[in-house]
Design a protein around this motif. Structure first.
Motif, PDB file in Angstrom:
ATOM      1  N   GLN A 203       0.952  -1.061  -0.059  1.00 34.39           N
ATOM      2  CA  GLN A 203       0.030   0.021  -0.040  1.00 34.39           C
ATOM      3  C   GLN A 203       1.036   1.294   0.064  1.00 34.39           C
ATOM      4  O   GLN A 203       0.335   2.373  -0.445  1.00 34.39           O
ATOM      5  CB  GLN A 203      -0.890   0.019   1.493  1.00 34.39           C
ATOM      6  CG  GLN A 203      -2.036  -0.700   1.258  1.00 34.39           C
ATOM      7  CD  GLN A 203      -2.873  -0.859   2.363  1.00 34.39           C
ATOM      8  OE1 GLN A 203      -2.655  -1.028   3.485  1.00 34.39           O
ATOM      9  NE2 GLN A 203      -4.377  -0.930   2.086  1.00 34.39           N
ATOM     10  N   GLY A 204       2.012   1.117   0.756  1.00 36.95           N
ATOM     11  CA  GLY A 204       2.984   2.227   0.647  1.00 36.95           C
ATOM     12  C   GLY A 204       3.478   2.618  -0.478  1.00 36.95           C
ATOM     13  O   GLY A 204       3.355   3.983  -0.603  1.00 36.95           O
ATOM     14  N   TYR A 205       3.684   1.680  -1.438  1.00 34.54           N
ATOM     15  CA  TYR A 205       4.039   2.005  -2.910  1.00 34.54           C
ATOM     16  C   TYR A 205       3.082   2.903  -3.637  1.00 34.54           C
ATOM     17  O   TYR A 205       3.269   3.523  -4.631  1.00 34.54           O
ATOM     18  CB  TYR A 205       4.356   0.875  -3.435  1.00 34.54           C
ATOM     19  CG  TYR A 205       5.651   0.176  -2.959  1.00 34.54           C
ATOM     20  CD1 TYR A 205       6.611   0.513  -2.189  1.00 34.54           C
ATOM     21  CD2 TYR A 205       5.616  -1.240  -3.223  1.00 34.54           C
ATOM     22  CE1 TYR A 205       7.765   0.042  -1.580  1.00 34.54           C
ATOM     23  CE2 TYR A 205       6.855  -2.063  -2.659  1.00 34.54           C
ATOM     24  CZ  TYR A 205       7.689  -1.525  -1.568  1.00 34.54           C
ATOM     25  OH  TYR A 205       8.699  -2.262  -1.384  1.00 34.54           O
ATOM     26  N   GLY A 206       1.825   2.599  -3.206  1.00 38.55           N
ATOM     27  CA  GLY A 206       0.542   3.507  -3.776  1.00 38.55           C
ATOM     28  C   GLY A 206       0.952   5.150  -3.928  1.00 38.55           C
ATOM     29  O   GLY A 206       0.161   5.761  -4.783  1.00 38.55           O
ATOM     30  N   THR A 207       1.685   5.545  -3.105  1.00 39.92           N
ATOM     31  CA  THR A 207       2.073   7.134  -3.362  1.00 39.92           C
ATOM     32  C   THR A 207       2.751   7.288  -4.642  1.00 39.92           C
ATOM     33  O   THR A 207       2.141   8.249  -5.152  1.00 39.92           O
ATOM     34  CB  THR A 207       2.818   7.566  -2.019  1.00 39.92           C
ATOM     35  OG1 THR A 207       2.066   7.577  -0.821  1.00 39.92           O
ATOM     36  CG2 THR A 207       3.502   8.930  -2.453  1.00 39.92           C
ATOM     37  N   MET A 208       3.657   6.346  -5.075  1.00 41.98           N
ATOM     38  CA  MET A 208       4.235   6.583  -6.379  1.00 41.98           C
ATOM     39  C   MET A 208       3.302   6.519  -7.535  1.00 41.98           C
ATOM     40  O   MET A 208       3.262   7.370  -8.350  1.00 41.98           O
ATOM     41  CB  MET A 208       5.220   5.687  -6.389  1.00 41.98           C
ATOM     42  CG  MET A 208       6.034   5.584  -7.648  1.00 41.98           C
ATOM     43  SD  MET A 208       7.459   4.632  -7.964  1.00 41.98           S
ATOM     44  CE  MET A 208       6.365   3.023  -8.151  1.00 41.98           C
ATOM     45  N   ALA A 209       2.292   5.459  -7.458  1.00 42.10           N
ATOM     46  CA  ALA A 209       1.336   5.293  -8.432  1.00 42.10           C
ATOM     47  C   ALA A 209       0.234   6.573  -8.509  1.00 42.10           C
ATOM     48  O   ALA A 209      -0.025   6.995  -9.509  1.00 42.10           O
ATOM     49  CB  ALA A 209       0.724   3.908  -8.279  1.00 42.10           C
ATOM     50  N   LEU A 210      -0.412   6.752  -7.413  1.00 36.86           N
ATOM     51  CA  LEU A 210      -1.010   7.813  -7.385  1.00 36.86           C
ATOM     52  C   LEU A 210      -0.728   9.282  -7.686  1.00 36.86           C
ATOM     53  O   LEU A 210      -1.318   9.979  -8.710  1.00 36.86           O
ATOM     54  CB  LEU A 210      -1.734   8.185  -5.871  1.00 36.86           C
ATOM     55  CG  LEU A 210      -2.838   9.292  -5.735  1.00 36.86           C
ATOM     56  CD1 LEU A 210      -3.845   9.166  -6.437  1.00 36.86           C
ATOM     57  CD2 LEU A 210      -3.303   9.384  -4.331  1.00 36.86           C
ATOM     58  N   GLU A 211       0.448   9.585  -7.465  1.00 35.81           N
ATOM     59  CA  GLU A 211       1.277  10.831  -8.023  1.00 35.81           C
ATOM     60  C   GLU A 211       1.316  10.677  -9.411  1.00 35.81           C
ATOM     61  O   GLU A 211       1.171  11.611 -10.052  1.00 35.81           O
ATOM     62  CB  GLU A 211       2.613  10.941  -7.426  1.00 35.81           C
ATOM     63  CG  GLU A 211       2.811  11.126  -5.851  1.00 35.81           C
ATOM     64  CD  GLU A 211       4.371  11.528  -5.605  1.00 35.81           C
ATOM     65  OE1 GLU A 211       4.447  11.762  -4.416  1.00 35.81           O
ATOM     66  OE2 GLU A 211       5.209  11.104  -6.384  1.00 35.81           O
ATOM     67  N   VAL A 236       1.437  -1.219  -8.217  1.00 33.13           N
ATOM     68  CA  VAL A 236       1.127  -0.538  -9.566  1.00 33.13           C
ATOM     69  C   VAL A 236      -0.117  -0.997 -10.334  1.00 33.13           C
ATOM     70  O   VAL A 236      -0.881  -0.363 -10.549  1.00 33.13           O
ATOM     71  CB  VAL A 236       2.409  -0.475 -10.222  1.00 33.13           C
ATOM     72  CG1 VAL A 236       2.022   0.326 -11.693  1.00 33.13           C
ATOM     73  CG2 VAL A 236       3.489   0.611  -9.320  1.00 33.13           C
ATOM     74  N   THR A 237      -0.079  -2.391 -10.354  1.00 39.97           N
ATOM     75  CA  THR A 237      -1.146  -3.167 -11.165  1.00 39.97           C
ATOM     76  C   THR A 237      -2.528  -2.837 -10.366  1.00 39.97           C
ATOM     77  O   THR A 237      -3.422  -2.621 -11.046  1.00 39.97           O
ATOM     78  CB  THR A 237      -0.655  -4.628 -11.414  1.00 39.97           C
ATOM     79  OG1 THR A 237       0.289  -4.668 -12.061  1.00 39.97           O
ATOM     80  CG2 THR A 237      -1.922  -5.220 -12.010  1.00 39.97           C
ATOM     81  N   GLY A 238      -2.315  -2.904  -9.146  1.00 38.19           N
ATOM     82  CA  GLY A 238      -3.740  -2.876  -8.513  1.00 38.19           C
ATOM     83  C   GLY A 238      -4.183  -1.485  -8.492  1.00 38.19           C
ATOM     84  O   GLY A 238      -5.423  -1.121  -8.655  1.00 38.19           O
ATOM     85  N   PHE A 239      -3.363  -0.597  -8.300  1.00 34.86           N
ATOM     86  CA  PHE A 239      -3.850   0.834  -8.378  1.00 34.86           C
ATOM     87  C   PHE A 239      -4.506   1.276  -9.793  1.00 34.86           C
ATOM     88  O   PHE A 239      -5.520   1.668  -9.881  1.00 34.86           O
ATOM     89  CB  PHE A 239      -2.620   1.840  -8.172  1.00 34.86           C
ATOM     90  CG  PHE A 239      -3.104   3.364  -8.306  1.00 34.86           C
ATOM     91  CD1 PHE A 239      -3.825   3.996  -7.077  1.00 34.86           C
ATOM     92  CD2 PHE A 239      -3.062   3.987  -9.405  1.00 34.86           C
ATOM     93  CE1 PHE A 239      -4.112   5.191  -7.220  1.00 34.86           C
ATOM     94  CE2 PHE A 239      -3.170   5.432  -9.552  1.00 34.86           C
ATOM     95  CZ  PHE A 239      -4.174   5.826  -8.446  1.00 34.86           C
ATOM     96  N   PHE A 240      -3.758   0.986 -10.825  1.00 31.56           N
ATOM     97  CA  PHE A 240      -4.365   1.210 -11.931  1.00 31.56           C
ATOM     98  C   PHE A 240      -5.454   0.449 -12.342  1.00 31.56           C
ATOM     99  O   PHE A 240      -6.215   0.769 -13.324  1.00 31.56           O
ATOM    100  CB  PHE A 240      -3.220   1.194 -13.320  1.00 31.56           C
ATOM    101  CG  PHE A 240      -2.235   2.608 -13.098  1.00 31.56           C
ATOM    102  CD1 PHE A 240      -2.666   3.685 -13.595  1.00 31.56           C
ATOM    103  CD2 PHE A 240      -1.077   2.503 -12.349  1.00 31.56           C
ATOM    104  CE1 PHE A 240      -1.847   4.849 -13.515  1.00 31.56           C
ATOM    105  CE2 PHE A 240      -0.135   3.755 -12.157  1.00 31.56           C
ATOM    106  CZ  PHE A 240      -0.639   4.802 -12.929  1.00 31.56           C
ATOM    107  N   ALA A 241      -5.483  -0.948 -11.894  1.00 27.18           N
ATOM    108  CA  ALA A 241      -6.635  -1.572 -12.312  1.00 27.18           C
ATOM    109  C   ALA A 241      -7.698  -1.123 -11.808  1.00 27.18           C
ATOM    110  O   ALA A 241      -8.855  -1.387 -12.100  1.00 27.18           O
ATOM    111  CB  ALA A 241      -6.480  -2.940 -11.852  1.00 27.18           C
TER     112      ALA A 241
END
Length: 399
Positions: A203-211, A236-241
């Motif tokens: 989940q922490g990596y989600g900051t990069m994906a959201l930015e 990244v896959t989960g965020f963009f999906a």
């Protein structure tokens, strides 16, 4: 370079709500509370795109992250913050950086030792976070780890050891010692009984994906993302999906070194089991030299990723050189061995007619908008110069 499709029978779609925009916003707000927070740049490489025959080419440059030269601190810091919040019966939204590092919280927590295994970037992020908290960090590194990365971790006040083990065995050592001495294990590899912290790291990596999502000027059609254990790729896959549903979802391709392609092998087997790579896993992509998939990350990938690539080190070297020597007004990106792997793979598929069938299979054409994540800068300067100055891992072998 080999490419395979993930199993097309997606009857049992795994839940990825924990990586949706609502959760990503909460993570981003946590990271924004850090006084050293700055959004990392998303580079629009229009001239490279034109050269490769696609509509656009974006690269998220994580070498600027918290002055630590890599994205990994996002996962380690959020996991440690979430661990503390749970221990204190708080929500992470109640624990911004200023409060997390306060004497009040330190007094409630007492002394904690955080332990992890790393090739460098993750361990540095854990050590940095522990230092901010006035806590202790112990870091185990696999055999052959870079002395520069070792010294960067040590400079954050951690107790660091380069072991004679491969990465996955170093993880086991960290886990055994955590259980033996009562330390807190902070690892993005997951297994039965160890799920919360790796889930928080993802989940922490989600900051990069959201930015990146917020910075994009147009919707990506293709995402190339590197994998070690698959935690970053899963994030990244989960965020963009979640962000782009159904047919709108970009085609997502996972990129790994062929010496440590556990995601590729698991996808290829398509038998419902995780497949491991053992031994020394000799690759210069140290951050991706992981032989055992994270089951949390894999469950996201098996449902939402489209393709997996297994490639030689010279594919990453090609990416490093191209990003470091941009075309005309494109901005320069200093990308390390693991950071440049997806860029190198995308470039080689687009530019080398040897891979025209792969290009067609991926649906890459003049309407494609490619997104990659350069997850680290030059975290091993000696090796970076050997590649970019001296031609180590020459990609001319692919011509």
């Amino acid at each position: 370079m080999q490419l395979i499709s993930f199993a097309q029978d997606k009857k049992n779609i795994n839940n990825i709500e924990f990586l949706n925009s609502e959760h990503a916003e909460k993570v981003l707000n946590f990271h924004k509370s850090f006084p050293m927070y700055e959004k990392t740049p998303l580079r629009e490489l229009k001239n490279l795109a034109s050269h490769l025959g696609v509509k656009n080419f974006f690269v998220k440059d994580e070498s600027y992250r918290f002055a630590l030269n890599a994205f990994k601190v996002l996962g380690g810091s959020f996991a440690i913050g979430s661990y503390i919040a749970k221990k204190l019966n708080m929500d992470i939204s109640e624990l911004p950086f200023e409060k997390m590092v306060s004497d009040e919280i330190k007094e409630k927590l007492g002394n904690i030792t955080f332990v992890t295994a790393t090739d460098g970037n993750h361990g540095r992020g854990v050590a940095w976070t522990a230092k901010q908290l006035g806590q202790k960090a112990i870091v185990y590194m696999p055999k052959g780890s870079s002395l520069e990365r070792f010294n960067n971790i040590k400079a954050e006040g951690a107790e660091v050891t380069i072991t004679d083990l491969n990465y996955d065995d170093a993880v086991r050592m960290a886990s055994e010692n955590a259980e033996k001495y009562g330390w807190v294990m902070v690892q993005d590899t997951s297994w039965e009984g160890y799920q919360d912290i790796p889930r928080w790291i993802i989940q922490g990596y989600g900051t990069m994906a959201l930015e990146a999502y917020q910075q994009l000027s147009e919707q990506p059609t293709h995402i190339f993302i590197q994998a070690g254990v698959g935690a970053l790729a899963g994030a990244v896959t989960g965020f963009f999906a979640n962000a782009y549903k159904g047919e709108e979802k970009p085609k997502i391709t996972i990129v790994e070194p062929n010496a440590a392609d556990c995601i590729f092998r698991t996808a290829k087997a398509a038998d419902g089991r995780l497949h491991f790579v053992g031994g020394e896993m000799n690759t210069m992509m140290a951050g991706l030299a992981c032989g055992e998939p994270c089951d949390i990350g894999w469950r996201v990938l098996e449902s939402y990723a489209d393709y997996a690539i297994s490639c030689d080190d010279n594919i990453s070297a090609k990416g490093m050189r191209v990003l470091g020597a941009p075309i005309d007004s494109d901005e320069r990106i200093i990308s390390g061995e693991s950071g440049a792997a997806p860029v190198g793979a995308a470039i080689e598929i687009l530019a080398n007619n040897k891979y025209k069938e792969l290009r067609a299979k991926l649906g890459l054409d003049e309407n494609s908008v490619v997104l990659c994540f350069s997850t680290e800068g030059a975290t091993d300067i000696e090796n970076y110069r050997a590649i970019t100055w001296d031609g180590k891992e020459c990609s001319c072998e692919n011509a």
